[in-house]
Enzyme design. Structure first.
Site, PDB file in Angstrom:
ATOM      1  N   GLU A   1       9.659  -4.156  -2.707  1.00  0.00           N
ATOM      2  CA  GLU A   1       9.338  -3.666  -1.370  1.00  0.00           C
ATOM      3  C   GLU A   1       7.930  -4.110  -0.991  1.00  0.00           C
ATOM      4  O   GLU A   1       7.682  -4.573   0.108  1.00  0.00           O
ATOM      5  CB  GLU A   1       9.442  -2.139  -1.314  1.00  0.00           C
ATOM      6  CG  GLU A   1       9.237  -1.608   0.098  1.00  0.00           C
ATOM      7  CD  GLU A   1       9.032  -0.098   0.169  1.00  0.00           C
ATOM      8  OE1 GLU A   1       8.667   0.502  -0.849  1.00  0.00           O
ATOM      9  OE2 GLU A   1       9.246   0.451   1.252  1.00  0.00           O
TER      10      GLU A   1
ATOM     11  N   SER B   1      16.202   5.880   5.837  1.00  0.00           N
ATOM     12  CA  SER B   1      16.481   5.071   7.026  1.00  0.00           C
ATOM     13  C   SER B   1      17.867   4.468   6.865  1.00  0.00           C
ATOM     14  O   SER B   1      18.268   4.130   5.749  1.00  0.00           O
ATOM     15  CB  SER B   1      15.487   3.928   7.152  1.00  0.00           C
ATOM     16  OG  SER B   1      14.191   4.374   6.885  1.00  0.00           O
TER      17      SER B   1
ATOM     18  N   GLN C   1      18.448   3.970   1.032  1.00  0.00           N
ATOM     19  CA  GLN C   1      17.736   4.285  -0.202  1.00  0.00           C
ATOM     20  C   GLN C   1      17.702   5.796  -0.394  1.00  0.00           C
ATOM     21  O   GLN C   1      17.325   6.524   0.523  1.00  0.00           O
ATOM     22  CB  GLN C   1      16.314   3.731  -0.082  1.00  0.00           C
ATOM     23  CG  GLN C   1      15.418   4.029  -1.255  1.00  0.00           C
ATOM     24  CD  GLN C   1      13.950   3.758  -0.924  1.00  0.00           C
ATOM     25  OE1 GLN C   1      13.609   3.546   0.229  1.00  0.00           O
ATOM     26  NE2 GLN C   1      13.106   3.793  -1.927  1.00  0.00           N
ATOM     27  N   GLY C   2      18.083   6.258  -1.563  1.00  0.00           N
ATOM     28  CA  GLY C   2      18.019   7.682  -1.872  1.00  0.00           C
ATOM     29  C   GLY C   2      17.033   7.932  -2.989  1.00  0.00           C
ATOM     30  O   GLY C   2      17.421   8.046  -4.155  1.00  0.00           O
TER      31      GLY C   2
END
Lengths: 360, 356
Positions: B208, B125, B90-91
């Site tokens: 999420e 991550s 994820q950016g």
């Protein structure tokens, strides 16, 4: 997964909420609390009409009702009658009938001065019954001056120290000495019995049954208290949030300040967890689940503390007005403290849980 | 964990039918209710089994692509997420944009049929093993803060992508920085339209948090059980920490928190099944879990006395709790800081006025 109340239970909640809000706005509640007796002597038939004494209610319905009576601090001995005296009353056909008809207000008289005061601590009890007559001096009796009948833990005079029975004594045969109590809508009193006519409900001859009924009483109290605490914490949270939205200082509502809003959020988080635990405990009691004892201990420990904390935060968020007798908050705070203290503070329940987790 | 081992385990989970339990069948899922996912997560924790390495794909990229993607994108990506054939990262966060995510500055400029990306992301991550990245970029510097954002799917092997491990207070490089230098991303690798990036990202974050509670509770159950095992072990002087009243109170307290979290999840799941909308319980679960996890790691360290300073091989549990005590400090920061979560609850649940 269906961890929610049924439609009927939600209707029961809605009708209870409406009735209590109509009858006890904050001003009325304060007047009753500060009256001589501290309770509403006329409400009992209304509760019967609402179905609150129907014999077919399970503990899940009681959970709903305790939460709502906690949210409005019902000034009548419903908790004492249902949760404290109820498990014993239901063992007796005649009293169960009186209860169901809405004609019986009762409480449990178990504690005595100078001995341990848990529901299961009957080792040192001195109250004695001989020839159907009870002599004894009970303390910390909830709603002592607001009931028609006492369920009394006592020994049979001629027997050894081990056997405890449960006896019914009409209030007319007892001398009640009210004590000044912080929570003025659930006052404690001392009750003296001098040769009072006592009818055995659970005989000491059947020691196992007496212990089982006392254990059931403890379970019901430990499950009812967190449900009430959820109602108390919910009202305290609502009051705090409303104040944070409306009270203006420095030209803005004080809820914009995180020192205020985060404190209110922490009450909400504590309440949501307490609610989950209270419903779990209620479900376990209703279903006679093997986890019931642990669930009740967990719920009582958490919800008692959460309610006290929610009230303390609400008082702080209100500032000076929250510290006045005039404002309703102190009444919730005192009920929260009552609930946190009954059957011992949270650390007592945690100690029992710890024993189960760590000592085998 | 070794990345290849992790992928192999994830493939096994996939072959056994335990991935994408709630995903629609047409994207390789099982089409089951969230109850099944809850049961799977609880049992995974009880067995002490590791999770799927493609957790960003499973919980964030996949659901977002299934919600916003074109038919071609929905065919291309989701199945390979389930099989662990492709790992995602994820950016979103940047050095200057953490809690205030919408202030991000990584830019994408259209050049022919490509978006050209420049900028820096942080706290990613799995970026060092990832094949793909969900990337939030600014495509319109003149638009209002939120309206200038867009959402790209970026090949991590494209020229100009550089991943640098970021060493944490544990000493481990679990997270990464990602640098983008003139990275060309095909024009059709966008989710939604240019300028819709914020709405798309909200979907990602909702997913999420929607499935978060069960995983966190499962994690906490494991930690509570480990703490119980630890305090039952005799200290060098022969005494059990489990006989210390403070320790007993603390252990029971965390056990109660665990039950509170578990039944809060059950209530949340019931609401989700009845209404289709996740309630605010995900934020509650994250707050409660992170703080409980920190407290219990501290209890575990405290019972070790000065030995708690020893770590690595030969230390108590080979330094597991030393690691845990440090790692858990990140729990109240990652995935939304506790302060941001409290703001969300204050505004959206309690209706308190916005402070910003």
């Amino acid at each position: 997964m269906d961890f929610a109340f049924s439609e009927e239970q939600q209707q029961l909640r809605a009708s209870a909420r409406q009735f209590l809000a109509d009858r006890y706005d904050d001003g009325t509640a304060a007047r009753v609390a500060d009256s001589e007796s501290g309770f509403d002597a006329d409400v009992w038939p209304n509760l019967a009409e609402l179905g609150w004494f129907d014999p077919e209610l399970t503990f899940l319905e009681y959970a709903v009702l305790f939460e709502e009576t906690g949210a409005r601090l019902l000034p009548a001995p419903y908790f004492s009658t249902v949760a404290l005296a109820g498990p014993t009353l239901r063992t007796d056909e005649e009293l169960a009938k009186r209860l169901a008809a809405g004609g019986l207000r009762a409480t449990l008289a178990w504690a005595e001065a100078g001995v341990q005061q848990g529901f299961l601590d009957h080792a040192g009890l001195a109250a004695r019954v001989a020839g159907g007559r009870l002599d004894g001096h009970k303390v910390l009796v909830p709603d002592a001056a607001a009931v028609d009948l006492f369920v009394v833990a006592a020994r049979e005079g001629s027997r050894g120290a081990s056997a405890v029975g449960l006896y019914a004594v009409e209030a007319a045969h007892a001398e009640v000495v009210p004590r000044d109590t912080l929570d003025r809508t659930r006052r404690l009193g001392e009750v003296r019995f001098a040769g009072a006519s006592a009818r055995p409900l659970v005989s000491p001859d059947d020691a196992d049954r007496a212990v089982a009924v006392l254990a059931q009483t403890r379970r019901w109290s430990l499950a009812a208290a967190p449900c009430e605490a959820v109602g108390v914490a919910g009202r305290a949270l609502d009051l705090a949030a409303e104040h944070a939205r409306s009270r203006q200082q420095f030209g803005r509502p004080i809820g914009v300040y995180q020192a205020v809003s985060h404190r209110v959020v922490d009450s909400y988080v504590g309440l949501e967890e307490a609610r989950s635990l209270a419903y779990w405990a209620a479900w376990c009691v209703a279903e006679d689940d093997p986890q019931a004892d642990r669930a009740c201990l967990a719920a009582k420990a958490h919800a008692g503390e959460a309610a006290v904390a929610a009230c303390e935060s609400a008082i702080q968020v209100h500032g000076g007005i929250g510290f006045t007798w005039e404002h309703v908050l102190h009444r919730y705070y005192k009920r929260a403290q009552w609930l946190a203290a009954v059957e011992g503070p949270a650390r007592d329940q945690r100690a029992e849980i710890a024993a189960a987790l760590l000592d085998h | 964990m070794d990345p290849e081992l992790a992928r192999a385990w994830s493939r096994k989970l996939h072959d056994a039918g335990y991935t994408g339990l709630t995903w629609p069948k047409e994207y390789g899922g099982r089409g089951l209710t969230p109850t099944y996912q809850g049961i799977f997560l609880e049992e995974t924790a009880r067995a002490g089994a590791p999770g799927h390495v493609g957790v960003i794909g499973l919980n964030m990229a996949g659901p977002t692509i299934m919600h916003w993607g074109s038919e071609a994108q929905k065919k291309r990506y989701p199945e390979r997420i389930l099989s662990a054939e492709e790992i995602w990262c994820q950016g979103f966060s940047e050095p200057g944009s953490g809690s205030d995510l919408a202030s991000l500055r990584t830019s994408a400029v259209l050049d022919g049929d490509d978006w050209v990306v420049n900028g820096q992301k942080v706290w990613s991550s799995y970026a060092h093993v990832a094949d793909w990245c969900i990337l939030l970029v600014r495509t319109d510097p003149d638009a209002a803060k939120h309206a200038g954002l867009s959402f790209l799917l970026v090949d991590m092997r494209a020229p100009g992508v550089e991943v640098r491990p970021l060493q944490q207070i544990t000493g481990d490089p679990e997270f990464n920085e990602i640098f983008f230098t003139d990275v060309r991303v095909p024009r059709d690798s966008m989710l939604g339209e240019p300028g819709q990036g914020w709405q798309v990202a909200i979907t990602t974050l909702l997913h999420e948090r929607g499935t978060l509670g069960f995983g966190l509770t499962a994690d906490l159950e494991r930690q509570v059980n480990r703490l119980i095992a630890l305090v039952k072990e005799p200290a060098p002087d022969g005494r059990r920490p489990a006989d210390d009243p403070y320790v007993r109170d603390a252990v029971a307290g965390e056990w109660i928190e665990l039950q509170g979290l578990r039944f809060t999840n059950y209530r949340a799941l019931t609401t989700l099944l009845q209404t289709g909308i996740p309630g605010p319980e995900g934020s509650v679960a994250k707050l409660v879990w992170s703080e409980a996890n920190q407290r219990l790691a501290k209890v575990a360290a405290s019972v070790q006395g000065l030995s708690a300073q020893l770590t690595g091989e030969g230390a108590v549990w080979d330094g597991y709790w030393q690691y845990q005590q440090l790692r858990s400090r990140g729990n109240t920061i990652e995935g939304g800081t506790s302060e941001v979560l409290r703001n969300i609850i204050a505004e959206r649940v309690l209706g308190l006025p916005r402070g910003r």
